[in-house]
Design an enzyme around this catalytic site. Structure first.
Site, mmCIF file in Angstrom:
data_model
loop_
_atom_site.group_PDB
_atom_site.id
_atom_site.type_symbol
_atom_site.label_atom_id
_atom_site.label_comp_id
_atom_site.label_asym_id
_atom_site.label_seq_id
_atom_site.Cartn_x
_atom_site.Cartn_y
_atom_site.Cartn_z
ATOM 1 N N ASN A 127 -117.043 86.287 -10.574
ATOM 2 C CA ASN A 127 -118.254 86.957 -10.107
ATOM 3 C C ASN A 127 -119.387 86.689 -11.089
ATOM 4 O O ASN A 127 -119.165 86.463 -12.276
ATOM 5 C CB ASN A 127 -118.016 88.469 -10.014
ATOM 6 C CG ASN A 127 -119.260 89.223 -9.586
ATOM 7 O OD1 ASN A 127 -119.823 88.966 -8.527
ATOM 8 N ND2 ASN A 127 -119.723 90.139 -10.421
ATOM 9 N N GLU A 190 -121.260 83.176 -5.975
ATOM 10 C CA GLU A 190 -122.565 83.143 -6.642
ATOM 11 C C GLU A 190 -122.911 81.748 -7.155
ATOM 12 O O GLU A 190 -124.027 81.263 -6.952
ATOM 13 C CB GLU A 190 -122.598 84.148 -7.803
ATOM 14 C CG GLU A 190 -122.662 85.600 -7.364
ATOM 15 C CD GLU A 190 -121.303 86.192 -7.067
ATOM 16 O OE1 GLU A 190 -121.260 87.365 -6.654
ATOM 17 O OE2 GLU A 190 -120.277 85.491 -7.260
ATOM 18 N N ASP A 236 -135.579 102.181 -14.540
ATOM 19 C CA ASP A 236 -135.084 101.330 -13.463
ATOM 20 C C ASP A 236 -136.231 100.959 -12.525
ATOM 21 O O ASP A 236 -137.403 101.104 -12.854
ATOM 22 C CB ASP A 236 -133.931 102.007 -12.730
ATOM 23 C CG ASP A 236 -132.874 100.981 -12.300
ATOM 24 O OD1 ASP A 236 -133.239 100.008 -11.613
ATOM 25 O OD2 ASP A 236 -131.705 101.138 -12.662
#
Length: 412
Positions: A127, A190, A236
């Site tokens: 990943n 990915e 964030d």
């Protein structure tokens, strides 16, 4: 990444800072003041870059796709590029203090890696995804692993088998690799997606722990074990502070840097953060809406934090198409909070145009869809304690059969 920096320089979209610049607040402030790519020649003694792909046009340039075709082209990707192993990674003694890791805002818990891609491998599956990582000391990072996401699941599986999760962290990759790592792709795809975006093939190297990494300015090798630490607070996507959490610790065992490396930092809540959070979802929404009506474009807006607000441009086939498009968009990207659907004559990238459509084509008693008690984004500060929120869809399209009443005066 260096190739792309030179493309941005040639396009006149690069700002060079030759004077010394501090990693504590000063560099983030400079990045916040512009959407241009900012290249620092002396970022606490090292070269650095911010705002690598802070605009839609920069992302299009990085992917070699015309800006107006960006979403439709990405929606057609098959995640089938070729990944070719081309050598090994040789690492030396790790020391995170040699890297210009930034402290972005005064209330941040500390210095954070923000652009770094964590490549992890377990059970034959690899990943790649970006995780914010708080520097704890010279060889340890606290990583925010979102529950249920792939890195979290691989780590959980490794611990269940009594093992650590091998990881390799890259800093300073080509934007196509970064974009692919921000995209929800089929499991383990990915690097294949990055290869597809780069023309069909991507060379990678193998770390000593078996993890594959693409070309990068800096490579960190290590593992995630059972150790945890406090992580946060940290800003964030909404520009507000995420709370303190207990998160896994990454132990760094090796480090490799290019000669005269260029560090890449992403400003939390800044333009590049919003672009990389939202743009990967636009093709997914595009595909979902195409199943219910004719879709022309999808834009996740900057004012909606690049994540919570979508404008969907459609070609209506029946009067109910806009509401079907709203439901499809919410299903495709469950963190969406507000969706506005517009006609072909409205530019979805122009907030003035979108507001015009709302002003002239919306009746509040007929064209609003309000959905209560649904789960939205955990990043939305107005969510309820149980995580639920309210979603609103706005049908800002013309009534079919009455289009002549909405004709706009133009010279072209």
């Amino acid at each position: 990444m260096r190739e792309f920096i030179e493309k941005m320089r040639a396009a006149g979209r690069l700002t060079e800072v030759s004077s010394p610049c501090s990693t504590e607040y000063e560099a983030p402030k400079r990045a916040a003041a512009t959407d241009d790519l900012v290249l620092f020649e002396d970022l606490d003694g090292m070269r650095g870059v911010m705002n690598l792909v802070a605009t839609r046009s920069a992302l299009a340039l990085a992917l070699d796709i015309r800006e107006e075709s960006l979403v439709s082209m990405l929606a057609g990707c098959r995640f089938d590029g070729e990944v070719a192993v081309d050598g090994k990674v040789t690492t030396g003694h790790p020391d995170l203090s040699r890297i210009p890791i930034m402290k972005h805002y005064p209330l941040d818990a500390g210095r954070y890696l923000t652009s770094a891609i964590v490549f992890s491998r377990y059970g034959g599956v690899q990943n790649g995804s970006i995780h914010r990582m708080q520097m704890l000391d010279k060889t340890h990072l606290a990583a925010r692993l979102v529950e249920g996401r792939h890195t979290y699941n691989l780590h959980k599986a490794a611990l269940a088998d009594g093992e650590n999760l091998p990881v390799a962290i890259t800093i300073g990759t080509h934007p196509a690799v970064t974009f692919a790592s921000c995209t929800r792709v089929p499991e383990g795809k990915e690097l294949a997606y990055a290869a597809e975006l780069r023309g069909g093939m991507l060379p990678v190297r193998e770390c000593s722990n078996g993890v594959l990494v693409p070309d990068a300015e800096i490579v960190l090798e290590g593992y995630i074990g059972a150790e945890t630490a406090e992580e946060g607070p940290f800003v964030d996507i909404t520009g507000t502070y995420d709370p303190i959490r207990i998160q896994p610790v990454i132990t760094i065992t090796g480090m490799q840097m290019k000669r005269d490396p260029i560090y890449h930092g992403i400003l939390p809540g800044g333009a590049e953060h919003k672009m990389l959070m939202g743009a990967p979802y636009e093709p997914k929404i595009y595909t979902a809406v195409s199943g219910v009506t004719g879709v022309k474009n999808v834009v996740l807006t900057s004012g909606g934090c690049g994540y919570l607000h979508a404008v969907v441009q459609i070609k209506k086939r029946t009067q109910g198409d806009a509401k079907n498009a709203i439901m499809a968009a919410f299903a495709a990207h469950t963190s969406l909070k507000h969706v506005v659907v517009v006609d072909e004559d409205i530019d979805p990238t122009s907030l003035t145009e979108v507001e015009y459509a709302i002003a002239t084509r919306v009746r509040g008693d007929e064209d609003l869809m309000v959905i209560t008690g649904v789960r939205g984004s955990s990043l939305d500060p107005c969510r309820l304690a149980d995580g639920t929120n309210v979603k609103v869809g706005v049908d800002a399209t013309m009534v079919m059969g009455r289009e002549d009443e909405f004709v706009r005066a133009r010279w072209d």
